[in-house]
Design a protein around this motif. Structure first.
Motif, short mmCIF file in Angstrom:
data_model
loop_
_atom_site.label_atom_id
_atom_site.label_comp_id
_atom_site.label_asym_id
_atom_site.label_seq_id
_atom_site.Cartn_x
_atom_site.Cartn_y
_atom_site.Cartn_z
N UNK A 76 78.88 -26.35 17.14
CA UNK A 76 77.89 -26.94 18.04
C UNK A 76 78.08 -28.43 18.27
N UNK A 77 79.08 -29.03 17.64
CA UNK A 77 79.30 -30.47 17.82
C UNK A 77 80.54 -30.71 18.69
N UNK A 78 80.59 -31.89 19.28
CA UNK A 78 81.77 -32.28 20.06
C UNK A 78 82.67 -33.09 19.13
N UNK A 79 83.91 -32.69 19.01
CA UNK A 79 84.78 -33.34 18.01
C UNK A 79 86.22 -33.39 18.50
N UNK A 80 86.97 -34.25 17.83
CA UNK A 80 88.43 -34.21 17.95
C UNK A 80 89.02 -34.49 16.58
N UNK A 81 90.09 -33.76 16.26
CA UNK A 81 90.77 -33.93 14.98
C UNK A 81 92.15 -34.49 15.28
N UNK A 82 92.54 -35.57 14.60
CA UNK A 82 93.84 -36.20 14.87
C UNK A 82 94.68 -36.22 13.60
N UNK A 83 95.90 -35.74 13.70
CA UNK A 83 96.77 -35.68 12.52
C UNK A 83 98.04 -36.48 12.82
N UNK A 84 98.35 -37.40 11.92
CA UNK A 84 99.47 -38.32 12.09
C UNK A 84 100.79 -37.69 11.62
N UNK A 85 101.89 -38.10 12.19
CA UNK A 85 103.25 -37.75 11.74
C UNK A 85 103.45 -36.25 11.54
N UNK A 86 102.99 -35.47 12.48
CA UNK A 86 103.16 -34.01 12.37
C UNK A 86 104.65 -33.64 12.46
N UNK A 87 105.41 -34.48 13.15
CA UNK A 87 106.87 -34.23 13.25
C UNK A 87 107.55 -34.26 11.89
N UNK A 88 106.97 -34.94 10.91
CA UNK A 88 107.59 -35.00 9.58
C UNK A 88 107.46 -33.66 8.86
N UNK A 89 106.52 -32.87 9.28
CA UNK A 89 106.22 -31.64 8.53
C UNK A 89 106.60 -30.37 9.29
N UNK A 90 106.58 -30.44 10.61
CA UNK A 90 106.80 -29.23 11.40
C UNK A 90 108.05 -29.43 12.27
N UNK A 91 109.18 -28.82 11.89
CA UNK A 91 110.42 -29.04 12.65
C UNK A 91 110.27 -28.72 14.14
N UNK A 92 109.42 -27.73 14.49
CA UNK A 92 109.23 -27.38 15.91
C UNK A 92 108.56 -28.52 16.68
N UNK A 103 115.12 -43.78 24.53
CA UNK A 103 114.62 -44.96 23.80
C UNK A 103 115.22 -44.84 22.39
N UNK A 104 115.72 -45.98 21.81
CA UNK A 104 116.36 -45.87 20.49
C UNK A 104 115.43 -45.26 19.43
N UNK A 105 116.04 -44.51 18.53
CA UNK A 105 115.25 -43.84 17.47
C UNK A 105 114.41 -44.82 16.65
N UNK A 106 114.96 -46.03 16.43
CA UNK A 106 114.22 -46.95 15.54
C UNK A 106 112.90 -47.40 16.17
N UNK A 107 112.76 -47.22 17.49
CA UNK A 107 111.51 -47.59 18.17
C UNK A 107 110.44 -46.51 18.04
N UNK A 108 110.86 -45.31 17.61
CA UNK A 108 109.89 -44.21 17.52
C UNK A 108 109.06 -44.34 16.25
N UNK A 109 107.77 -44.14 16.39
CA UNK A 109 106.91 -44.19 15.22
C UNK A 109 106.72 -42.77 14.70
N UNK A 110 105.93 -41.97 15.40
CA UNK A 110 105.74 -40.59 14.96
C UNK A 110 105.08 -39.79 16.08
N UNK A 111 104.89 -38.50 15.82
CA UNK A 111 104.16 -37.66 16.77
C UNK A 111 102.80 -37.35 16.14
N UNK A 112 101.75 -37.88 16.78
CA UNK A 112 100.39 -37.58 16.32
C UNK A 112 99.90 -36.41 17.17
N UNK A 113 99.22 -35.46 16.54
CA UNK A 113 98.73 -34.32 17.31
C UNK A 113 97.22 -34.27 17.17
N UNK A 114 96.54 -34.03 18.30
CA UNK A 114 95.08 -33.93 18.23
C UNK A 114 94.64 -32.59 18.80
N UNK A 115 93.50 -32.13 18.31
CA UNK A 115 92.86 -30.95 18.91
C UNK A 115 91.39 -31.30 19.11
#
Ligand code: SIN
Ligand code: CO
Length: 367
Positions: A76-92, A103-115
């Motif tokens: 019943x609530x409005x929400x968003x869940x954000x998870x940092x560096x999902x690329x470190x854990x999920x190869x897909x 863009x050079x790899x060293x400029x990449x931080x991570x892939x954050x995923x939200x739902x």
């Protein structure tokens, strides 16, 4: 994986770090690799950084790791869940980064995923970094606003940097496979339009001047074996003993410049600094083996950071420096550029030794 409906040269010339860009159908064959409940599962793990923002009334933020009953309480609530560096854990999810190798790899931080469920979002804000916002599942309305700076007024909030005056300049509803590029400091606001909304944020990093100066000077101090002191042998006297002469200022300034201007020393430190993994040391991934066989596929650990210098002679992996011989230089370049390589018995002993060390360090694995 390459982006469709996207011209790299045009993007770099007109948009990168400058202007937003909407790329419709950027990944036409996109298949969402992670379900919202799998993302919630990651947010329950101890070593994974996550946040939950509940925006039913005001914006309220909670930090992970979460327990199942905290998710049950979202009914019943409005929400968003954000998870940092999902690329470190999920190869897909980490393969997604292959689409951004312009863009050079060293400029990449991570892939954050939200739902988020319908209406959910983190509120109007700006980030200091470039980000590609890929719609993974469902729909999200993205609004972009004005360019901000350090003087932009924020709403008083303990945890969130929400803007007091967000001026909508443009807006679009993104579907799965669409991407919105947002340059640093541009205000944006994403509002989920469906209960299954998932957004993948491919975030970049850019070291700040203060961060570089502070970390590099710590390193210089740690490395210094002798502490050279100011000398004024040959001093001819001065009219007013209260003055500090220009010559003295010059000599003192040189003492600092001398240490700072060592470019080779700086490059060595920088390689280690930029290749330091974002979280704790990368863990071994499943099929890690220290005994590669002819024909095995070699892969980098998605949580490891690899950087090589242009000549291929210096390799930095998770802050460890490898001095590469001419023979290993080509291998080093290939290892840092390609997603996978094939292990061959005919590889030189130097290359095999390097592979062995990287395996032991959990930086590569074979599949
Ligand atoms: C989100 O995924 O909701 C937030 C991404 C962002 O605004 O940077
Ligand atoms: Co943002």
């Amino acid at each position: 994986m390459t982006l469709q409906n996207f011209d790299v040269e045009h993007f770099l010339e007109h948009h990168w770090q400058r202007k937003p860009l909407l790329i419709r159908g950027a990944l036409p064959s996109w298949e969402n690799p992670l379900e919202p409940n799998e993302l919630a599962g990651l947010a329950c793990e101890d070593d994974i950084e996550s946040r939950l923002i509940i925006s039913s009334n005001d914006y309220e933020m909670q930090h992970g790791p979460f327990e199942d009953d905290q998710f049950a309480a979202l009914e019943g609530k409005i929400y968003t869940l954000l998870v940092q560096a999902v690329d470190h854990h999920i190869p897909e999810v980490s393969v997604l980064l292959n689409a951004f190798r312009f863009i050079p790899n060293w400029r990449i931080d991570d892939v954050m995923v939200s739902t988020a469920n319908t209406g959910g979002g983190v509120g109007p804000h700006y980030d200091q970094y470039d980000v590609f916002l890929l719609q993974g599942l469902g729909q999200r309305r993205w609004q972009i606003g004005q360019m901000c700076d350090g003087n932009t007024t924020l709403l008083p909030h303990e945890d969130l940097r929400l803007m007091a005056d967000f001026q909508v300049k443009d807006e679009w509803v993104l579907n799965a496979g669409d991407i919105l590029y947002v340059p640093p400091m541009l205000a944006h606001n994403g509002i989920a339009q469906s209960d299954d909304c998932m957004t993948y944020s491919i975030g970049f990093r850019a070291p700040s001047q203060s961060e570089l100066i502070s970390h590099y000077s710590d390193y210089i101090l740690d490395e210094m074996i002798e502490d050279t002191r100011y000398q004024d042998t040959g001093f001819h006297g001065q009219d007013n003993s209260g003055a500090i002469s220009d010559t003295a200022i010059d000599d003192l300034h040189k003492m600092i410049l001398h240490k700072i201007s060592d470019k080779a020393g700086f490059a060595r430190w920088l390689g280690k600094y930029l290749s330091t993994s974002k979280y704790s040391e990368p863990n071994a991934i499943e099929s890690i083996t220290h005994d590669m066989q002819n024909g095995d596929t070699i892969m980098r650990n998605p949580a490891s950071r690899f950087i090589y210098t242009d000549d291929g002679q210096s390799l930095y992996v998770d802050a460890i420096y490898y001095n590469c011989s001419d023979e290993t230089a080509n291998f080093t370049k290939a290892l840092c550029s390609y997603e996978t390589l094939i292990y061959q018995d005919t590889m030189s002993d130097d290359v095999k030794t390097l592979i062995q060390k990287l395996c032991t360090q959990n930086a590569i694995c074979s599949s």
